[in-house]
Design an enzyme around this catalytic site. Sequence first.
Site, PDB file in Angstrom:
ATOM      1  N   CYS A 100     -33.566  34.908  42.999  1.00 40.68           N
ATOM      2  CA  CYS A 100     -34.091  33.636  43.520  1.00 40.68           C
ATOM      3  C   CYS A 100     -35.338  33.861  44.367  1.00 40.68           C
ATOM      4  O   CYS A 100     -35.317  34.597  45.355  1.00 40.68           O
ATOM      5  CB  CYS A 100     -33.016  32.931  44.354  1.00 40.68           C
ATOM      6  SG  CYS A 100     -33.623  31.408  45.114  1.00 40.68           S
ATOM      7  N   ARG A 103     -35.798  31.871  48.573  1.00 40.79           N
ATOM      8  CA  ARG A 103     -34.808  32.184  49.608  1.00 40.79           C
ATOM      9  C   ARG A 103     -35.281  32.036  51.044  1.00 40.79           C
ATOM     10  O   ARG A 103     -34.496  32.221  51.975  1.00 40.79           O
ATOM     11  CB  ARG A 103     -34.271  33.612  49.385  1.00 40.79           C
ATOM     12  CG  ARG A 103     -33.332  33.682  48.224  1.00 40.79           C
ATOM     13  CD  ARG A 103     -32.847  35.103  48.006  1.00 40.79           C
ATOM     14  NE  ARG A 103     -33.748  35.901  47.194  1.00 40.79           N
ATOM     15  CZ  ARG A 103     -33.680  37.225  47.066  1.00 40.79           C
ATOM     16  NH1 ARG A 103     -32.768  37.892  47.743  1.00 40.79           N
ATOM     17  NH2 ARG A 103     -34.522  37.870  46.287  1.00 40.79           N
ATOM     18  N   TRP A 274     -34.640  23.093  45.134  1.00 39.33           N
ATOM     19  CA  TRP A 274     -35.537  22.227  44.381  1.00 39.33           C
ATOM     20  C   TRP A 274     -36.220  23.061  43.315  1.00 39.33           C
ATOM     21  O   TRP A 274     -36.125  24.292  43.319  1.00 39.33           O
ATOM     22  CB  TRP A 274     -36.553  21.535  45.282  1.00 39.33           C
ATOM     23  CG  TRP A 274     -37.289  22.461  46.198  1.00 39.33           C
ATOM     24  CD1 TRP A 274     -38.332  23.286  45.895  1.00 39.33           C
ATOM     25  CD2 TRP A 274     -37.012  22.672  47.596  1.00 39.33           C
ATOM     26  NE1 TRP A 274     -38.723  23.989  47.002  1.00 39.33           N
ATOM     27  CE2 TRP A 274     -37.936  23.634  48.059  1.00 39.33           C
ATOM     28  CE3 TRP A 274     -36.088  22.124  48.496  1.00 39.33           C
ATOM     29  CZ2 TRP A 274     -37.950  24.067  49.387  1.00 39.33           C
ATOM     30  CZ3 TRP A 274     -36.108  22.566  49.805  1.00 39.33           C
ATOM     31  CH2 TRP A 274     -37.035  23.519  50.239  1.00 39.33           C
ATOM     32  N   GLU A 279     -40.130  26.576  36.021  1.00 39.69           N
ATOM     33  CA  GLU A 279     -38.785  26.540  35.437  1.00 39.69           C
ATOM     34  C   GLU A 279     -38.715  25.478  34.351  1.00 39.69           C
ATOM     35  O   GLU A 279     -38.053  25.645  33.330  1.00 39.69           O
ATOM     36  CB  GLU A 279     -37.741  26.210  36.511  1.00 39.69           C
ATOM     37  CG  GLU A 279     -37.661  27.221  37.630  1.00 39.69           C
ATOM     38  CD  GLU A 279     -36.524  26.886  38.571  1.00 39.69           C
ATOM     39  OE1 GLU A 279     -36.793  26.248  39.615  1.00 39.69           O
ATOM     40  OE2 GLU A 279     -35.365  27.225  38.244  1.00 39.69           O
TER      41      GLU A 279
HETATM   42  N1  ARG Z   1     -34.022  27.409  35.905  1.00 34.18           N
HETATM   43  C1  ARG Z   1     -32.995  26.410  35.986  1.00 34.18           C
HETATM   44  C2  ARG Z   1     -33.468  25.106  35.351  1.00 34.18           C
HETATM   45  O1  ARG Z   1     -34.546  25.056  34.849  1.00 34.18           O
HETATM   46  C3  ARG Z   1     -32.578  26.153  37.412  1.00 34.18           C
HETATM   47  C4  ARG Z   1     -32.194  27.376  38.232  1.00 34.18           C
HETATM   48  C5  ARG Z   1     -32.180  27.118  39.723  1.00 34.18           C
HETATM   49  N2  ARG Z   1     -33.485  26.727  40.190  1.00 34.18           N
HETATM   50  C6  ARG Z   1     -33.789  26.341  41.432  1.00 34.18           C
HETATM   51  N3  ARG Z   1     -35.012  25.980  41.677  1.00 34.18           N
HETATM   52  N4  ARG Z   1     -32.878  26.303  42.391  1.00 34.18           N
HETATM   53  O2  ARG Z   1     -32.806  24.107  35.366  1.00 34.18           O
END
Ligand code: ARG
Length: 410
Positions: A100, A103, A274, A279
């Site tokens: 992560c 953090r 968030w 992602e």
């Molecule tokens: N990568 C995942 C998604 O696209 C979420 C993982 C957690 N990500 C976060 N920003 N807490 O849905």
Amino acid sequence: MFRVSGDAPDSVFSGNASASQPTRRLRVVRPSSARSAPPVDMAEAEEFLRLFHAENRESGSLQQRLDRMRYEVDTIGTYRHSQQELTFGAQVAWRNSARCIGRLYWRSLKVRDLRDVHTASGVAAHCVQHLRMATNNGKIRPVISVFPPETPQRPAPRIWNEQLVRYAGYQRPDGTVLGDPRYVRFTEAVLSFGWQPPLRRTAFDALPLVVETVDEGPHMFALPPEVIEEVPVTHPELPWFAELGLRWHAVPVISHMRLNIGGVPYPAAPFNGWYMGTEIGARNFGDSDRYNLVPLVAERLGLDTSREDTLWRDRALVELNRAVLHSYQQAGVTITDHHTESKRFLTHLAKEEAAGRKCPVDWSWIVPPMSGSQTPVFHRYYDEDHQRPNFYIDEDATHRALNGGPPRFA
Ligand code: ARG
């Protein structure tokens, strides 16, 4: 209307989420896959309690706490965390999550103590409440909801879904997929359990939750649409982007990972932060086995896709990611970009070092999936040692999350 009551979480799935889409509570006819836990490893419990006391000096006698833990583990094979221990344990599990990048804010994690919620409908209702609290009208708050631990006496509840909000994937006869290809098998499973998708299926239909307890077996719950905040995707300069009809959910709530604090497993402990834009823009939209939008965006941009060396993939990926960041900002939903977040992560590392702690980092996850070498996290080595407490994924949980059932029923 759909209601969630804090006092009576077991009796809330009454009524309709909306006239067109009733909230269903369907028994899934499958035997339970739950197992009870082996006795807690006292060495791991002791390691955690020592850490808790070292970082929380005001918390009383360590010796008394250890004696109490040993007595409980000797007699019933487990021990109960105080609320402070639970909160600290969940926060440190985040601090120790080597994959992560977000953090820096580990201390801000809001921990919901739901260890007395034992029914499937209670768990589902509190997941709905989690979404409300975490979404916070777009100003996303990091939250974890901790449901009962697994003990030698009693298997814990389990949430089958990989995240609380995920989109269905419908396989078409020609092999193509409408929606998220990652969840084709999960979607087929919930359809076979009786889930009724919207009459007009889209690429962004939220899947129902499947919650399993040892007494009840798995049950299925539709999320009330009003708790699923979503962002329609537009581009800061390209009007045609809106016509693609893309959208994504505001909050990623991971729900299939097991939290382990001091040897006590909490298999149902959904948590969220968030989003970082990549992602969604690089992975969920960009991966060829997910929404695979790079070729489409490249074509709309008029790029020469006949040769790789025009770098059409890279150029389309950038516009896709600009669109995601722009759209979340427009919608007032918290999001961060990978350059900003990489810098923050280095601040986090410096703070951890100053506190005299090792910070475990998995380079292959921390380096963003685009423009890696443009971010400072790329250019260094890290500590890789595993630290406890932490979050874990086991094979069964992955199998349930992707296939909609434990392996032996697949
Ligand atoms: N990568 C995942 C998604 O696209 C979420 C993982 C957690 N990500 C976060 N920003 N807490 O849905």
